[in-house]
Design a protein around this motif. Structure first.
Motif, PDB file in Angstrom:
ATOM      1  N   ILE A  47      -3.129   5.667   7.232  1.00 50.03           N
ATOM      2  CA  ILE A  47      -1.787   6.085   7.206  1.00 50.03           C
ATOM      3  C   ILE A  47      -1.442   6.725   8.394  1.00 50.03           C
ATOM      4  O   ILE A  47      -0.336   6.448   8.999  1.00 50.03           O
ATOM      5  CB  ILE A  47      -1.669   6.668   5.544  1.00 50.03           C
ATOM      6  N   ALA A  61       2.492   5.842   9.327  1.00 52.39           N
ATOM      7  CA  ALA A  61       3.480   5.785   8.036  1.00 52.39           C
ATOM      8  C   ALA A  61       3.965   7.166   7.632  1.00 52.39           C
ATOM      9  O   ALA A  61       4.776   7.477   6.824  1.00 52.39           O
ATOM     10  CB  ALA A  61       2.454   5.257   6.861  1.00 52.39           C
ATOM     11  N   LEU A 101       3.323   3.909   0.602  1.00 51.73           N
ATOM     12  CA  LEU A 101       3.052   3.960   2.237  1.00 51.73           C
ATOM     13  C   LEU A 101       2.648   2.949   2.839  1.00 51.73           C
ATOM     14  O   LEU A 101       3.020   2.328   4.001  1.00 51.73           O
ATOM     15  CB  LEU A 101       2.358   5.370   2.506  1.00 51.73           C
ATOM     16  N   VAL A 102       1.551   2.235   2.227  1.00 50.96           N
ATOM     17  CA  VAL A 102       0.727   1.325   3.187  1.00 50.96           C
ATOM     18  C   VAL A 102       0.371   0.390   1.885  1.00 50.96           C
ATOM     19  O   VAL A 102      -0.491   0.487   1.022  1.00 50.96           O
ATOM     20  CB  VAL A 102      -0.586   1.534   3.710  1.00 50.96           C
TER      21      VAL A 102
END
Length: 120
Positions: A24, A29, A75-76
């Motif tokens: 992240i 992100a 986020l990912v």
């Protein structure tokens, strides 16, 4: 048995979330303090939950941490693959561990019942 299996899953999840926090951070992100600080906090919470599994609410805390891991997938999105695997392991440890605990308790009760009349 359920406690042991859940502890193993949480321990490995803490390692996985350490690497997820690095991903992240690397993909930007989130800003670095949030990515690394939040990842460190989650790792610490996962590890801190292990001794709390002796209490019933410790398992609920574990379920809450599973929800946090699912939230990280927003986020990912590729983290969803890892999240599905670990949540599957968590569910398996809850179901199979409880089943083994019930079987062990029934076996212990049956052994105690057969030993009690012979002592009298």
């Amino acid at each position: 048995m359920r406690q042991s299996l859940a502890a193993i899953v949480l321990g490995f999840e803490s390692i996985m979330m350490f690497f997820a926090a690095l991903v992240i951070f690397g993909l930007k992100a989130l800003p670095a303090p949030f990515a690394l600080g939040g990842g460190a906090a989650l790792c610490i919470l996962l590890i801190a939950t292990i001794p709390l599994l002796r209490f019933r609410w410790g398992y609920w805390l574990g379920w809450g941490l599973q929800a946090v891991i699912v939230a990280a997938c927003f986020l990912v999105p590729m983290l969803a693959i890892v999240a599905v695997i670990f949540i599957g392991l968590w569910v398996y440890s809850m179901v199979k561990g409880a089943q083994i605990d019930r079987e062990k308790a029934a076996l212990a009760a049956a052994e105690a019942e057969t030993e009690a009349p012979s002592e009298a």
